[in-house]
Design an enzyme around this catalytic site. Sequence first.
Site, PDB file in Angstrom:
ATOM      1  N   LEU A  21       0.820  -1.218   0.000  1.00  0.00           N
ATOM      2  CA  LEU A  21       0.000   0.000   0.000  1.00  0.00           C
ATOM      3  C   LEU A  21       0.859   1.276   0.000  1.00  0.00           C
ATOM      4  O   LEU A  21       0.665   2.166  -0.842  1.00  0.00           O
ATOM      5  CB  LEU A  21      -0.908  -0.039   1.240  1.00  0.00           C
ATOM      6  CG  LEU A  21      -1.712   1.191   1.622  1.00  0.00           C
ATOM      7  CD1 LEU A  21      -2.719   1.531   0.538  1.00  0.00           C
ATOM      8  CD2 LEU A  21      -2.436   0.947   2.950  1.00  0.00           C
ATOM      9  N   TYR A 147       2.874  -7.708  16.983  1.00  0.00           N
ATOM     10  CA  TYR A 147       3.227  -6.700  15.979  1.00  0.00           C
ATOM     11  C   TYR A 147       3.799  -5.454  16.650  1.00  0.00           C
ATOM     12  O   TYR A 147       4.819  -4.905  16.229  1.00  0.00           O
ATOM     13  CB  TYR A 147       1.966  -6.333  15.196  1.00  0.00           C
ATOM     14  CG  TYR A 147       2.148  -5.269  14.147  1.00  0.00           C
ATOM     15  CD1 TYR A 147       2.654  -5.589  12.889  1.00  0.00           C
ATOM     16  CD2 TYR A 147       1.795  -3.940  14.407  1.00  0.00           C
ATOM     17  CE1 TYR A 147       2.803  -4.609  11.920  1.00  0.00           C
ATOM     18  CE2 TYR A 147       1.949  -2.955  13.441  1.00  0.00           C
ATOM     19  CZ  TYR A 147       2.452  -3.294  12.202  1.00  0.00           C
ATOM     20  OH  TYR A 147       2.605  -2.316  11.246  1.00  0.00           O
ATOM     21  N   ASN A 176      -3.395   4.958  10.861  1.00  0.00           N
ATOM     22  CA  ASN A 176      -3.962   3.959   9.932  1.00  0.00           C
ATOM     23  C   ASN A 176      -3.957   4.476   8.494  1.00  0.00           C
ATOM     24  O   ASN A 176      -4.527   5.525   8.220  1.00  0.00           O
ATOM     25  CB  ASN A 176      -5.400   3.627  10.324  1.00  0.00           C
ATOM     26  CG  ASN A 176      -5.477   3.075  11.738  1.00  0.00           C
ATOM     27  OD1 ASN A 176      -4.783   3.552  12.630  1.00  0.00           O
ATOM     28  ND2 ASN A 176      -6.306   2.081  11.943  1.00  0.00           N
TER      29      ASN A 176
HETATM   30  O1  GFB Z   1      -8.294  -1.426  10.749  1.00  0.00           O
HETATM   31  P1  GFB Z   1      -8.605  -2.292  11.902  1.00  0.00           P
HETATM   32  O2  GFB Z   1      -8.824  -3.746  11.652  1.00  0.00           O
HETATM   33  O3  GFB Z   1      -7.433  -2.267  12.921  1.00  0.00           O
HETATM   34  O4  GFB Z   1      -9.895  -1.664  12.638  1.00  0.00           O
HETATM   35  P2  GFB Z   1      -6.992  -1.299  14.125  1.00  0.00           P
HETATM   36  C1  GFB Z   1     -10.558  -2.354  13.649  1.00  0.00           C
HETATM   37  C2  GFB Z   1     -11.774  -1.591  14.166  1.00  0.00           C
HETATM   38  O5  GFB Z   1     -12.751  -1.438  13.120  1.00  0.00           O
HETATM   39  C3  GFB Z   1     -12.466  -2.367  15.274  1.00  0.00           C
HETATM   40  C4  GFB Z   1     -13.966  -2.155  13.462  1.00  0.00           C
HETATM   41  O6  GFB Z   1     -13.083  -1.459  16.173  1.00  0.00           O
HETATM   42  C5  GFB Z   1     -13.513  -3.185  14.511  1.00  0.00           C
HETATM   43  O7  GFB Z   1     -14.581  -3.591  15.325  1.00  0.00           O
HETATM   44  N1  GFB Z   1     -14.522  -2.755  12.246  1.00  0.00           N
HETATM   45  C6  GFB Z   1     -15.804  -2.625  11.831  1.00  0.00           C
HETATM   46  C7  GFB Z   1     -13.870  -3.495  11.325  1.00  0.00           C
HETATM   47  N2  GFB Z   1     -16.021  -3.285  10.693  1.00  0.00           N
HETATM   48  C8  GFB Z   1     -14.815  -3.822  10.332  1.00  0.00           C
HETATM   49  C9  GFB Z   1     -14.393  -4.592   9.206  1.00  0.00           C
HETATM   50  O8  GFB Z   1     -15.140  -4.931   8.301  1.00  0.00           O
HETATM   51  N3  GFB Z   1     -13.074  -4.944   9.167  1.00  0.00           N
HETATM   52  C10 GFB Z   1     -12.181  -4.601  10.165  1.00  0.00           C
HETATM   53  N4  GFB Z   1     -10.892  -4.974  10.044  1.00  0.00           N
HETATM   54  N5  GFB Z   1     -12.578  -3.884  11.241  1.00  0.00           N
HETATM   55  C11 GFB Z   1      -4.668  -2.282  13.484  1.00  0.00           C
HETATM   56  C12 GFB Z   1      -3.622  -2.985  14.305  1.00  0.00           C
HETATM   57  O9  GFB Z   1      -5.560  -1.812  14.422  1.00  0.00           O
HETATM   58  O10 GFB Z   1      -4.212  -1.118  12.843  1.00  0.00           O
HETATM   59  C13 GFB Z   1      -2.377  -3.190  13.518  1.00  0.00           C
HETATM   60  O11 GFB Z   1      -4.127  -4.194  14.798  1.00  0.00           O
HETATM   61  C14 GFB Z   1      -1.941  -1.934  12.761  1.00  0.00           C
HETATM   62  O12 GFB Z   1      -1.388  -3.626  14.402  1.00  0.00           O
HETATM   63  C15 GFB Z   1      -3.070  -1.212  12.081  1.00  0.00           C
HETATM   64  O13 GFB Z   1      -1.306  -1.044  13.622  1.00  0.00           O
HETATM   65  C16 GFB Z   1      -2.717   0.169  11.601  1.00  0.00           C
HETATM   66  O14 GFB Z   1      -6.996   0.131  13.727  1.00  0.00           O
HETATM   67  O15 GFB Z   1      -7.766  -1.640  15.348  1.00  0.00           O
END
Ligand code: GFB
Length: 291
Positions: A21, A147, A176
């Site tokens: 990305l 991580y 993010n």
């Molecule tokens: O981007 P994400 O997976 O990671 O976002 P993080 C997670 C948040 O989005 C949670 C909500 O609050 C989920 O409940 N969410 C809602 C969803 N719908 C969805 C969906 O369809 N997919 C996903 N993935 N989430 C990551 C870290 O954290 O961010 C890594 O775990 C890394 O280590 C990355 O740093 C930048 O923002 O929580």
Amino acid sequence: MSCQENNSSPMRVLVTGGSGLVGRAIHQVVTEEGGAKDGEEWIFLSSRDANLMNKEETKAVFEKHKPTHVIHLAAMVGGLFKNMKFNLDFWRNNIHINDNVLQAAHEVGVVKVVSCLSTCIFPDKTTYPIDETMIHNGPPHDSNFGYAYAKRMIDVHNRAYFQQYGRCYTAVIPTNVFGPHDNFSIEDGHVLPGLIHKVYLAQKGGTPLVVWGSGSPRRQFIYSLDLARLFLWVLREYPEVDPIILSVGEKDEVSIKEAAEAVVQSLDFKGEVVVSFGNYSVLSQNEYLAL
Ligand code: GFB
């Protein structure tokens, strides 16, 4: 800790993780926005060029290209749910990649490395506003400790390479990231590409869009091309070993619900939107509320 790189000839920049990305965004800025200066050479590595978890392969690819500068993006990455399932793999794979890349850079005489960390590495329990001096002040959130600790260790590498060898190796801490060429996997990807994919499927199937969790957690998002332009600034201008946060302002923080609304609006989705705890089996409602 201020460092001075001694290099007057045009840069030869090796970008690890060049097909991801952020790597592809940097490629676009360099090739289409005049981000490269005359005489500079930019090499974008992908996993096909070398397995950076392997020390010999890493050394060989650095000896082949003999870079003067490195942007180190290669990493095992993923959204929250992939992190929760594979903390050991995130820890081990990223520790190997980072140690191999930084040591190979040192051995071939790279004068500057800019590595990529993430705001999720900050302590879970912290005071606000957060700044760069706080990354080691307490354990990261439990969900992605593998991580987060692996990424924190890049800062340890950088300080030690400076102390022992005077190397100008530093890191950026983006929030993010989203943009073209993201990972659109619903299971393993981050929230924005996941929601985009889910809206696409809901539109096609006439089904509701399910937003996981409560919708209330807050995040800051940065567009990959904006981040790419900032990476070039750090590579050329930022003279410190200490990492630098690259984020949007606090007022631009949004809730997951607002992020979902933005995706719904952009894709003109007219169907039902459901915010649900139940759709991801690894989490109880209480665990969800902590994310
Ligand atoms: O981007 P994400 O997976 O990671 O976002 P993080 C997670 C948040 O989005 C949670 C909500 O609050 C989920 O409940 N969410 C809602 C969803 N719908 C969805 C969906 O369809 N997919 C996903 N993935 N989430 C990551 C870290 O954290 O961010 C890594 O775990 C890394 O280590 C990355 O740093 C930048 O923002 O929580």
